[in-house]
Design a protein around this motif. Structure first.
Motif, PDB file in Angstrom:
ATOM      1  N   TYR A  29      51.177  70.984  54.386  1.00  0.00           N
ATOM      2  CA  TYR A  29      51.346  70.183  55.593  1.00  0.00           C
ATOM      3  C   TYR A  29      52.393  70.842  56.476  1.00  0.00           C
ATOM      4  CZ  TYR A  29      48.626  66.799  53.087  1.00  0.00           C
ATOM      5  OH  TYR A  29      47.601  66.199  52.412  1.00  0.00           O
ATOM      6  N   LEU A  30      52.315  70.531  57.759  1.00  0.00           N
ATOM      7  CA  LEU A  30      53.222  71.123  58.727  1.00  0.00           C
ATOM      8  C   LEU A  30      54.321  70.124  59.080  1.00  0.00           C
ATOM      9  CD1 LEU A  30      53.665  73.644  60.470  1.00  0.00           C
ATOM     10  CD2 LEU A  30      52.370  72.499  62.261  1.00  0.00           C
ATOM     11  N   PRO A  31      55.555  70.424  58.703  1.00  0.00           N
ATOM     12  CA  PRO A  31      56.653  69.539  59.110  1.00  0.00           C
ATOM     13  C   PRO A  31      56.781  69.538  60.630  1.00  0.00           C
ATOM     14  CG  PRO A  31      57.401  71.188  57.512  1.00  0.00           C
ATOM     15  CD  PRO A  31      56.019  71.564  57.920  1.00  0.00           C
ATOM     16  N   ALA A  32      57.265  68.432  61.178  1.00  0.00           N
ATOM     17  CA  ALA A  32      57.349  68.271  62.636  1.00  0.00           C
ATOM     18  C   ALA A  32      58.113  69.410  63.304  1.00  0.00           C
ATOM     19  CB  ALA A  32      58.012  66.929  62.962  1.00  0.00           C
ATOM     20  N   ASP A  33      59.138  69.924  62.656  1.00  0.00           N
ATOM     21  CA  ASP A  33      59.958  70.979  63.266  1.00  0.00           C
ATOM     22  C   ASP A  33      59.636  72.364  62.711  1.00  0.00           C
ATOM     23  OD1 ASP A  33      60.918  70.589  60.725  1.00  0.00           O
ATOM     24  OD2 ASP A  33      63.028  70.623  61.305  1.00  0.00           O
ATOM     25  N   GLY A  34      58.529  72.486  61.976  1.00  0.00           N
ATOM     26  CA  GLY A  34      58.269  73.735  61.283  1.00  0.00           C
ATOM     27  C   GLY A  34      57.248  74.666  61.909  1.00  0.00           C
ATOM     28  N   PHE A  35      56.580  74.251  62.966  1.00  0.00           N
ATOM     29  CA  PHE A  35      55.496  75.060  63.525  1.00  0.00           C
ATOM     30  C   PHE A  35      56.027  76.359  64.113  1.00  0.00           C
ATOM     31  CE2 PHE A  35      52.149  75.408  67.095  1.00  0.00           C
ATOM     32  CZ  PHE A  35      51.311  76.202  66.303  1.00  0.00           C
ATOM     33  N   ARG A  36      55.384  77.461  63.713  1.00  0.00           N
ATOM     34  CA  ARG A  36      55.699  78.780  64.255  1.00  0.00           C
ATOM     35  C   ARG A  36      54.450  79.302  64.977  1.00  0.00           C
ATOM     36  NH1 ARG A  36      58.270  79.019  59.049  1.00  0.00           N
ATOM     37  NH2 ARG A  36      56.549  80.233  58.198  1.00  0.00           N
ATOM     38  N   PRO A  37      54.295  78.942  66.252  1.00  0.00           N
ATOM     39  CA  PRO A  37      53.078  79.333  66.986  1.00  0.00           C
ATOM     40  C   PRO A  37      52.992  80.834  67.201  1.00  0.00           C
ATOM     41  CG  PRO A  37      54.656  78.316  68.469  1.00  0.00           C
ATOM     42  CD  PRO A  37      55.246  78.202  67.084  1.00  0.00           C
ATOM     43  N   VAL A  38      51.770  81.277  67.393  1.00  0.00           N
ATOM     44  CA  VAL A  38      51.482  82.679  67.667  1.00  0.00           C
ATOM     45  C   VAL A  38      50.862  82.752  69.055  1.00  0.00           C
ATOM     46  CG1 VAL A  38      50.071  84.650  66.967  1.00  0.00           C
ATOM     47  CG2 VAL A  38      51.077  83.174  65.232  1.00  0.00           C
ATOM     48  N   ARG A 147      51.331  79.587  55.633  1.00  0.00           N
ATOM     49  CA  ARG A 147      52.788  79.774  55.531  1.00  0.00           C
ATOM     50  C   ARG A 147      53.339  80.445  56.792  1.00  0.00           C
ATOM     51  NH1 ARG A 147      51.565  80.806  49.999  1.00  0.00           N
ATOM     52  NH2 ARG A 147      51.484  83.050  50.401  1.00  0.00           N
ATOM     53  N   ALA A 148      52.611  81.431  57.328  1.00  0.00           N
ATOM     54  CA  ALA A 148      53.072  82.127  58.535  1.00  0.00           C
ATOM     55  C   ALA A 148      53.211  81.172  59.713  1.00  0.00           C
ATOM     56  CB  ALA A 148      52.112  83.261  58.886  1.00  0.00           C
ATOM     57  N   LEU A 149      52.372  80.129  59.754  1.00  0.00           N
ATOM     58  CA  LEU A 149      52.431  79.146  60.843  1.00  0.00           C
ATOM     59  C   LEU A 149      53.448  78.039  60.591  1.00  0.00           C
ATOM     60  CD1 LEU A 149      48.627  78.860  61.658  1.00  0.00           C
ATOM     61  CD2 LEU A 149      50.392  80.034  62.998  1.00  0.00           C
ATOM     62  N   GLY A 150      54.038  78.022  59.392  1.00  0.00           N
ATOM     63  CA  GLY A 150      55.069  77.032  59.082  1.00  0.00           C
ATOM     64  C   GLY A 150      54.645  75.934  58.125  1.00  0.00           C
ATOM     65  N   PHE A 151      53.425  75.975  57.623  1.00  0.00           N
ATOM     66  CA  PHE A 151      52.970  74.962  56.665  1.00  0.00           C
ATOM     67  C   PHE A 151      53.743  75.119  55.357  1.00  0.00           C
ATOM     68  CE2 PHE A 151      49.520  74.837  59.619  1.00  0.00           C
ATOM     69  CZ  PHE A 151      48.940  73.592  59.486  1.00  0.00           C
ATOM     70  N   ARG A 152      53.963  73.984  54.710  1.00  0.00           N
ATOM     71  CA  ARG A 152      54.618  73.975  53.392  1.00  0.00           C
ATOM     72  C   ARG A 152      53.666  73.361  52.377  1.00  0.00           C
ATOM     73  NH1 ARG A 152      60.249  71.638  55.482  1.00  0.00           N
ATOM     74  NH2 ARG A 152      60.876  73.440  56.692  1.00  0.00           N
ATOM     75  N   GLU A 153      53.566  74.027  51.238  1.00  0.00           N
ATOM     76  CA  GLU A 153      52.681  73.550  50.175  1.00  0.00           C
ATOM     77  C   GLU A 153      53.334  72.372  49.467  1.00  0.00           C
ATOM     78  OE1 GLU A 153      51.687  76.999  47.807  1.00  0.00           O
ATOM     79  OE2 GLU A 153      50.489  77.851  49.438  1.00  0.00           O
ATOM     80  N   TRP A 154      52.558  71.264  49.381  1.00  0.00           N
ATOM     81  CA  TRP A 154      53.096  70.030  48.813  1.00  0.00           C
ATOM     82  C   TRP A 154      52.349  69.546  47.583  1.00  0.00           C
ATOM     83  CZ3 TRP A 154      57.676  68.123  50.017  1.00  0.00           C
ATOM     84  CH2 TRP A 154      58.260  68.502  51.225  1.00  0.00           C
ATOM     85  N   GLY A 155      51.180  70.068  47.327  1.00  0.00           N
ATOM     86  CA  GLY A 155      50.436  69.572  46.171  1.00  0.00           C
ATOM     87  C   GLY A 155      49.147  70.340  45.991  1.00  0.00           C
ATOM     88  N   ALA A 156      48.302  69.794  45.134  1.00  0.00           N
ATOM     89  CA  ALA A 156      47.027  70.444  44.834  1.00  0.00           C
ATOM     90  C   ALA A 156      45.924  69.398  44.832  1.00  0.00           C
ATOM     91  CB  ALA A 156      47.102  71.142  43.486  1.00  0.00           C
TER      92      ALA A 156
END
Length: 166
Positions: A29-38, A147-156
């Protein structure tokens, strides 16, 4: 079953009448402050666009199924090589204001950052719509894009289709 066994296909298949398994896959999921746009040159096209169909044919049924591109109900954001669509991304709206991200790159054009470019535009669109971007992935390449866009792995997640029990 132990909770950790619920994402192990062999453990689930041993206990249930499973006829099809998809996964396990990582959910990010992408945290609100985590997006790294390209920054990229992308265009928005409708899901039924001919370039998307050609991309899906080039990628093959397994990659198309893994990507979810056939289920997109948002605009589709594409990267072109000349007139050809070589990468596409969008999302399917899921419950609880979730944007389930879908990304596909032509196999002949992989490894050039095109998935990241298309996905960045799709994520931007989802965020502007007030949705929570979700990324489901099995392949390492897809996980790297997330991951490059800022998503964090939270589960499976492990999806199964059970045999019809009468």
């Amino acid at each position: 079953m132990a909770v950790e066994d619920l994402v192990r296909a062999d453990a689930v298949v041993a206990r249930l009448p499973v006829v099809e398994v998809l996964g396990p896959a990582v959910l990010a999921y992408l945290p609100a402050d985590g997006f790294r746009p390209v920054k990229a040159r992308v265009a928005a096209v409708p899901a039924g666009h001919g370039g998307i169909r050609a991309l899906m044919e080039a990628a093959g049924p397994d990659d198309v199924a893994e990507s979810g591109v056939g289920d997109i109900d948002s605009p589709v954001f594409v990267v072109r090589d000349g007139a050809d669509v070589v990468a596409a991304a969008g999302y399917e709206r899921w419950p609880a204001s979730t944007a389930h991200m879908c990304v596909l790159t032509d196999p002949r054009h992989r490894g050039r950052g095109l998935a990241r470019q298309a996905a960045s535009a799709a994520v931007s669109h989802a965020l502007a719509a007030g949705l929570l971007p979700q990324w489901r992935a099995r392949p390492q390449a897809s996980r790297r894009v997330a991951r490059a866009l800022g998503f964090r792995e939270w589960g499976a997640q492990l999806s199964v289709r059970l045999d019809a029990v009468e």
